[in-house]
Design a protein around this motif. Structure first.
Motif, PDB file in Angstrom:
ATOM      1  N   ALA A 648       0.856  -1.204   0.000  1.00  0.00           N
ATOM      2  CA  ALA A 648       0.000   0.000   0.000  1.00  0.00           C
ATOM      3  C   ALA A 648       0.884   1.243   0.000  1.00  0.00           C
ATOM      4  O   ALA A 648       0.648   2.196  -0.753  1.00  0.00           O
ATOM      5  CB  ALA A 648      -0.915  -0.024   1.222  1.00  0.00           C
ATOM      6  N   ASP A 653      -3.054   0.281  -5.524  1.00  0.00           N
ATOM      7  CA  ASP A 653      -4.380   0.876  -5.301  1.00  0.00           C
ATOM      8  C   ASP A 653      -5.352  -0.131  -4.705  1.00  0.00           C
ATOM      9  O   ASP A 653      -6.359   0.252  -4.111  1.00  0.00           O
ATOM     10  CB  ASP A 653      -4.960   1.376  -6.628  1.00  0.00           C
ATOM     11  CG  ASP A 653      -4.167   2.556  -7.157  1.00  0.00           C
ATOM     12  OD1 ASP A 653      -3.988   3.523  -6.394  1.00  0.00           O
ATOM     13  OD2 ASP A 653      -3.701   2.492  -8.311  1.00  0.00           O
ATOM     14  N   LEU A 688      -6.868  -0.528   2.399  1.00  0.00           N
ATOM     15  CA  LEU A 688      -6.923  -0.540   0.929  1.00  0.00           C
ATOM     16  C   LEU A 688      -8.091  -1.413   0.481  1.00  0.00           C
ATOM     17  O   LEU A 688      -8.425  -2.396   1.135  1.00  0.00           O
ATOM     18  CB  LEU A 688      -5.662  -1.184   0.348  1.00  0.00           C
ATOM     19  CG  LEU A 688      -4.460  -0.341  -0.001  1.00  0.00           C
ATOM     20  CD1 LEU A 688      -3.542  -1.122  -0.941  1.00  0.00           C
ATOM     21  CD2 LEU A 688      -4.846   0.975  -0.638  1.00  0.00           C
TER      22      LEU A 688
END
Ligand SMILES: Cc1cc2nc3c(=O)[nH]c(=O)nc-3n(C[C@H](O)[C@H](O)[C@H](O)COP(=O)(O)OP(=O)(O)OC[C@H]3O[C@@H](n4cnc5c(N)ncnc54)[C@H](O)[C@@H]3O)c2cc1C
Ligand SMILES: Cc1cc2nc3c(=O)[nH]c(=O)nc-3n(C[C@H](O)[C@H](O)[C@H](O)COP(=O)(O)O)c2cc1C
Length: 791
Positions: A648, A653, A688
């Motif tokens: 991350a 992403d 995430l």
């Protein structure tokens, strides 16, 4: 064949529910049979608490022995609600259907039935040694409970596996009569305590207190539990402390101990349930965590199946084999659900940041058997409320909600994961790749990802994988992306990889594993360890080669961007090169690329950083990982979290959370949604978005994963090979026509599910008056003294 011929004399060890019910049924089917039950405890030996059944088990009991059923149902506490008490609030889901009664009453009813049928039940009589019984009787049924002495006497035949878990729990009763199945989850400064409580009579409820090992220690229970006490005595200091901690849920009522001490749950499995003419039944054969309330149910069902098998088969051997063949799949399926449930409770601390609605939904779907659709069918208002709390509109299934990834908006939450076609002998994307990607792009998923594509000639997994390292390849991929774009606006991604030591194989066989090519190419790996005994030994990569790998990834990423891909996924899982740097099982280096995790992460982070710089900023960059190696000494959960945090930080992403394929000797617990807990772990730890993948094949399961907050996207692989229009069909199936899915215009006429073969068969009315539908919410309200139970 007359019933009873195959086992005229039967000894049963143990007068628990399993032993007694079996004895009664076996005698009922063959009254001439001699049946002796040995029970070491006294008849009047009573242990507290209740047992709870679901509607399904009750149907089986009702049909097998209506008299037993009538007797136990007269005493049932019945209700349909589950209350989840969490963070000072309560959420209720209705429509479930439970019935519970006092364990002692169940045993007394079964004992009475045995007496009516002249079964010889000998209390205060420990069974003689099993080998002696086996010599004296045609059949010995070992229903001697979770600590079965019979099982211990013949480990060579039963081959038991006893999996003791780390949570501590304590059985208690209370004189507070709960109105429903009640889960209490309380957060304290030491951690979480959870309670599983349900009513079982007009005056009592079962109240099981459970805590993860670390919370239990920090709460001081370890010290209290260490005090000496005689066998059968309760740990009263712990009981008092539980009563204090949970006073807010007891409303002044007592906790009632009965030999209550902290224990650890053991899942019992046996490779075989038979040793000659001795057979295991109930808890002796298998156990399933109490959180799905099925120990007694399984024991009663075993009893039913064994008694039936003795009547249905011509020999004892066949009967016992038939019993095990019938019961094992049912038991293993229940144990998989129980395992998911116990692991959920073991890791409950991961979810205590969730909002109450989502938490309640997550708890109810924890075993992966109860789904979004089940819960909606039972109690639509409950699911509507959860949907609404999470920004959805009632009636819009979670999978059809949009998601923003980087600058890209996905129409819905379904992903076609990388699915290699192995059709590229020339390393160029093939006609089949074009057909598959176009088909999937038309099929309704929110994102389609092309299969593994090598960043260099030696990075190919097989000699039929495509690559993206030449201008020629780039142009071919560009044409493919254009072809998809011509018919669909679904975003398209590509997975880039270097296969490392998993390279130079033939196309995988049915087991998913590719055998080494006779004439392959040199393999690169962190250490010179072959994948398997027959695999070639890879070269331990040097610094120059590693720098070249990083440069190849970056160059391929630039090509992928120019070819028009919307999304890039890096393969850091499945034992490919970057994955084998991450795992301690495959990376034995002692330089700065091996050893501690920070070193093992170095190459993956160098690659990710280089790719991030090469790949356009707004376009999503995903990384696939293997969050577990499913082998001793492999990547731990803590390491998986640390890896994901680092990814991350380096610009991923979203994380595509897979597992395994890192070492050949892996032992994954395959099963419905088995990798999903890792997606949840990573999502909670990193913040995430995650993609859950692996044996998620029904749209209902996808919705459950999403609404429970276990992942943000769901990748459906093989099920979309089976049905490339999977997502469109999921919409049609539910009558969903909103913006979350777009039927290709030329196919619009087919956007409704066609009528099935029986569509023109209209059933006549078969009852004079229809029964009114059962109310969604039914709570246990004990009968007034003197009233009949059903009043
Ligand atoms: C407190 C408590 C509450 C529970 N609540 C639920 C519930 O709500 N729902 C549910 O489904 N399950 C529940 N269970 C689990 C459930 O009780 C067991 O799964 C179920 O009783 C298994 O039945 P069984 O006949 O296989 O074994 P058991 O009920 O354990 O019976 C085994 C019997 O064998 C006897 N025995 C053992 N060795 C010998 C020997 N050598 N000689 C003679 N006798 C012997 C023991 O004394 C015992 O009576 C609960 C368990 C406990 C402990
Ligand atoms: C035919 C086939 C090809 C696959 N190719 C790839 C691949 O190229 N890269 C990858 O990371 N996973 C690949 N996988 C794994 C899938 O992406 C997915 O993780 C796996 O099939 C589990 O999901 P499922 O149970 O929904 O099928 C492949 C799987 C199949 C069945």
């Amino acid at each position: 064949m007359s019933p009873g011929r195959v086992a005229a004399r039967i000894a049963v060890i143990g007068a628990g529910p399993g032993g007694l019910y079996f004895a009664a049924l076996a005698k009922q089917l063959a009254p001439d049979r001699e049946l002796t039950v040995f029970e070491r405890d006294a008849r009047e030996a009573e242990s507290g608490f209740g047992v709870v059944f679901s509607d399904e088990t009750l149907d089986g009991i009702a049909r097998a022995d209506p008299r037993v059923f009538a007797a136990i149902s007269a005493e049932f506490a019945r209700w349909s609600d589950i209350d989840v008490r969490y963070a000072g609030e309560v959420r209720t889901s209705g429509g479930h259907g439970f019935a519970a009664l006092d364990r002692n009453r169940l045993r007394a009813i079964l004992r009475q039935r045995c007496a009516e049928l002249a079964v010889d039940v000998r209390y205060r009589t420990p069974a003689p040694p099993v080998d002696r019984l086996a010599a004296e009787y045609d059949l010995v049924v070992a229903a001697d409970g979770i600590h079965s002495g019979t099982r211990a006497a013949h480990p060579e035949s039963f081959r038991p596996d006893l999996d003791q878990r780390h949570c501590r729990y304590m059985w208690l009763a209370t004189d507070k009569v709960f109105e429903a199945f009640t889960f209490i989850v309380e957060q304290y400064d030491f951690g979480v305590l959870q309670v599983h409580a349900y009513p079982y009579s007009a005056t009592r409820s079962t109240f099981i207190v459970e805590a993860a090992a670390d919370a239990w220690r920090r709460a001081g229970f370890e010290t209290l539990a260490a005090r000496e006490s005689a066998r059968g005595e309760s740990d009263l200091a712990s009981v008092r402390r539980c009563a204090e901690l949970l006073a807010g849920h007891l409303d002044g009522h007592r906790l009632i101990p009965d030999a209550s001490r902290w224990i650890r749950f053991t899942t019992v499995r046996n490779a075989s349930w038979r040793h000659r003419n001795v057979v295991l039944l109930g808890d002796a054969a298998h156990s399933a965590h109490f959180s799905i309330g099925s120990g007694t149910k399984l024991a009663l069902e075993d009893a039913l199946a064994l008694a039936a098998a003795l009547s249905e088969h011509p020999t004892l051997d066949e009967a016992l084999a038939g019993y095990e063949a019938e019961r094992r799949p049912v038991v293993e399926s229940t144990q998989r659900a129980a395992q998911a449930s116990l692991e959920w409770f073991e890791t409950i601390g991961r979810r205590t940041g969730q909002d109450v609605d989502r938490f309640a939904f997550n708890l109810l779907t924890r075993s992966r058997r109860v789904t979004y659709g089940n819960l909606r069918a039972r109690d639509p208002a409950f699911v509507d409320a959860v949907d609404t709390a999470f920004g959805g509109s009632p009636g819009v299934p979670p999978m059809f909600r949009p998601l923003k990834l980087g600058a890209l908006e996905l129409r819905n939450r379904i992903v076609v994961p990388p699915l290699a076609t192995f059709t590229s002998p020339d390393a160029l994307p093939s006609g089949f790749d074009r057909a598959q990607l176009t088909g999937h792009a038309l099929g309704g998923a929110g994102l389609v990802i092309a299969g593994m594509t090598a960043v260099g000639p030696e990075g190919r997994a097989t000699d039929r994988c495509p690559g993206l390292w030449t201008d020629h390849q780039e142009a071919a991929w560009r044409r493919l992306v254009d072809a998809v774009r011509a018919v669909s606006d679904t975003p398209v991604g590509i997975q880039l990889t270097h296969a490392g030591r998993r390279g130079a194989t033939a196309v995988p066989g049915p087991d998913g594993i590719g055998r080494p090519l006779a004439e392959g190419w040199p393999l690169l790996a962190p250490s010179a360890l072959p994948w398997d005994a027959g695999s070639p030994v890879p070269h331990e990569a040097n610094d120059v080669q590693l720098a070249a790998v990083t440069a190849d990834f970056a160059a391929s990423a630039e090509r992928a961007a120019r070819a028009g891909f919307d999304v890039l996924e890096l393969q850091f899982g499945h034992g490919h090169l970057l994955s084998s740097f991450l795992s301690p099982l495959t990376n034995r280096r002692t330089d700065r690329y091996g050893g501690p995790l920070a070193h093992r992460l170095r190459l993956p982070l160098e690659v990710l950083t280089a790719v991030r710089a090469a790949w356009p900023a707004g376009r999503p960059l995903l990384v696939r990982i293997s969050a577990s190696d499913w082998a001793p000494g492999g990547t731990t959960e803590e390491e998986a979290v640390a890896i994901c945090r680092a990814l991350a930080g380096a610009g991923a992403d979203a994380l595509d959370v897979s597992t395994g394929e890192v070492v050949a000797h892996q032992r994954p617990p395959y099963g419905r949604g088995y990798q999903t807990p890792f997606a949840e772990l990573v999502r909670t730890a990193t913040g995430l978005p995650t993609i859950a993948v692996g044996a998620i094949s029904g749209f209902d399961d996808a919705d459950s994963v999403l609404l429970a907050g276990r992942a943000d996207l769901v990748a459906v692989g093989r099920a979309q090979l089976y049905d490339p229009l999977w997502t469109l069909h999921a919409a049609a199936e539910r009558g969903y026509t909103g913006p979350g899915v777009r039927w290709p215009e030329p196919w619009r006429a087919g956007s409704r599910k066609p009528p099935g073969p029986n569509a023109d068969r209209v059933a006549p009315r078969l009852r004079l008056l229809r029964e009114p539908p059962a109310p969604v919410h039914r709570r246990w309200s004990p009968p007034r003294p003197g009233a009949t139970p059903e009043e």
